[in-house]
Design an enzyme around this catalytic site. Structure first.
Site, mmCIF file in Angstrom:
data_model
loop_
_atom_site.group_PDB
_atom_site.id
_atom_site.type_symbol
_atom_site.label_atom_id
_atom_site.label_comp_id
_atom_site.label_asym_id
_atom_site.label_seq_id
_atom_site.Cartn_x
_atom_site.Cartn_y
_atom_site.Cartn_z
ATOM 1 N N THR A 1 0.548 4.284 -2.689
ATOM 2 C CA THR A 1 0.293 5.705 -2.406
ATOM 3 C C THR A 1 1.361 6.582 -3.050
ATOM 4 O OG1 THR A 1 1.485 5.643 -0.276
ATOM 5 C CG2 THR A 1 -0.892 5.217 -0.242
ATOM 6 N N LEU B 1 0.828 -1.192 0.000
ATOM 7 C CA LEU B 1 0.000 0.000 0.000
ATOM 8 C C LEU B 1 0.871 1.255 0.000
ATOM 9 C CD1 LEU B 1 -2.766 1.374 0.159
ATOM 10 C CD2 LEU B 1 -2.611 1.220 2.647
ATOM 11 N N TYR B 2 1.978 1.221 0.744
ATOM 12 C CA TYR B 2 2.901 2.350 0.744
ATOM 13 C C TYR B 2 3.335 2.682 -0.685
ATOM 14 C CZ TYR B 2 7.319 4.867 1.183
ATOM 15 O OH TYR B 2 8.336 5.788 1.044
ATOM 16 N N ALA B 3 3.754 1.651 -1.421
ATOM 17 C CA ALA B 3 4.171 1.855 -2.809
ATOM 18 C C ALA B 3 3.029 2.404 -3.658
ATOM 19 C CB ALA B 3 4.684 0.544 -3.390
#
Length: 445
Positions: A256, A252-254
């Site tokens: 965003t 999810l970090y990637a």
């Protein structure tokens, strides 16, 4: 970073519900003048309404969890700039050099990269003011220590949230910000599985708010912002190039950060904002993030605790393109120096604007066991290694940066190898913590 304000007394709701509330308060008001008991009832209703608003705000903010947006000071119910505050902002933004000085707003200024970039800019005579929310993703005491370090060098770090539009507008009205170095973000791949909302709030909503403030400024500042090597996701072609596909994020970090790159394209295209994105590759060094593996390994080796060394498919060691903080700072400052002016005025585009993306790495991947070997050498302690299969949590087996674009356009040239960089980190770590190593925290790459 501070709380997101709601300007109405109630959260936004469709028209019918609002009309019902309006009628309710109208009925209470009409009875207000009839009898004493009715007036008491009206007061009670208003007090109850106010209490509900307070509860709503507190509960909605607390839902953000440890990755949320409270500062380490009291909640900012209503930001009101004081003369002292304004003076601190102006003094911090005052350039000392005469040759094309910049006035830079650094978001995430009390963070790892933000601290080092702010110091580098101030040292050469640029005006710098920071903003940071001091959230508790990792120990706040380290962020406060960085803030104190910056203050010693004349850099004021505002304790606030990048989603606080009013505060940011106030800063832009006080001083003419020529550049924004946007480093504030919810970091970490694995933490997204625990608190996904914090990533959306900071990495997407926060980025949009920064762009909104910048597009409305006149003149508009140039923007440099931190994307991530994580956007390459499941890409197997190495080394990673800016021209490679980035539509398969592994976390999810990637996702965003990838979304941020698309949002940047939109604001550049519509509003003429000059925007440069930087894809950082595993940054390490003094004043680093305790959630990073090299930091966590150092802590646990000194405590005599075992460290988990992950292996990828077919028992292959993980490898990372570890990049020393001084090299990253060089790339950040060069990006600011080469950024062209934005072409918008009053929120309207007057011509094409610069849009760039660069890898900032060391272009020399090193395996994790080799990283541990080096730490053992400089800590003079043998690590208790436990080999573990890499979990399905968003991590990728390797990273490797192609930095040819940054070399050509930014004259970017990383000079610190992992052994030299870790030696400097260990020296700082032992000086800062001594034997009092910090609490357990998440581990990220």
């Amino acid at each position: 970073m501070g709380q997101v304000r709601h300007h109405d007394n109630f959260p936004s709701t469709p028209g019918k519900v609002k009309m019902d509330r309006s009628n309710y308060f109208g009925r209470v008001t009409s009875r207000w003048h009839s009898t004493a008991s009715a007036r008491l009832l009206g007061c009670s209703a208003l007090l109850l309404a106010f209490a509900l608003v307070v509860l709503f705000r507190v509960s909605s903010s607390s839902d953000l969890g440890d990755g949320g947006y409270f500062s380490h000071s009291d909640v900012h119910w209503a930001f009101k700039p004081t003369r002292v505050w304004e003076k601190k902002v102006r003094q911090s933004c005052l350039p000392r050099r005469e040759d094309n000085p910049m006035v830079v707003l650094v978001t995430g200024a009390a963070g790892f990269v933000g601290t080092h970039v702010s110091l580098a800019l101030k040292k050469r005579g640029d005006g710098v003011v920071g903003i940071d929310n001091f959230n508790s993703y990792y120990e706040v005491s380290l962020k406060i220590a960085r803030q104190e370090l910056l203050a010693k060098h004349g850099i004021f770090v505002i304790d606030a949230d990048i989603n606080d539009a009013f505060l940011l507008k106030t800063v832009f009205e006080l001083v003419q910000i020529t550049h924004v170095m946007h480093l504030a973000a919810q970091a970490g791949v694995r933490y997204a599985m625990e608190n996904p909302g914090s990533y959306v709030q900071s990495n997407i909503a926060g980025l949009v708010n920064i762009f909104e403030i910048c597009k409305a400024a006149n003149p508009q500042p140039a923007i440099v912002w931190a994307s991530s090597s994580s956007v390459y996701g499941l890409n197997t072609k190495v080394p990673f190039s800016e021209l490679d596909r980035t539509d398969q994020p592994a976390s999810l970090y990637a996702a965003t950060k990838k979304a941020g790159e698309e949002i940047a394209h939109t604001y550049n295209h519509i509003y003429g904002l000059s925007i440069t994105g930087l894809r950082f590759f595993t940054v390490y060094g003094p004043w680093g993030r305790p959630d990073m593996a090299y930091f966590s390994f150092t802590r646990n080796i000194l405590k005599g605790k075992p460290i988990n060394i992950y292996q990828g498919p077919n028992n292959k060691d993980l490898a990372r393109d570890f990049t020393y903080i001084d090299d990253i700072v060089e790339g950040c400052v060069a990006s600011l120096d080469t950024a062209e002016k934005s072409t918008g005025s009053g929120g309207k585009k007057t011509g094409p604007a610069q849009l760039r993306i660069f890898n900032l790495g060391n272009t020399s991947p090193v395996t994790v066991p080799t990283l541990v070997d080096i730490l053992e050498k400089y800590l003079n302690v043998k690590a208790k290694r436990e080999i573990v299969k890499m979990p399905r949590n968003g991590d990728v087996p390797f990273t490797h940066a192609n930095i040819s674009a940054a070399q050509t356009q930014l004259q970017y040239k990383p000079e610190t190898n992992l052994e030299t960089g870790l030696k400097k980190f260990v020296k700082w770590y032992l000086s800062y913590y001594g034997d009092n190593t910090p609490h357990e925290s998440l581990v990220a790459w």
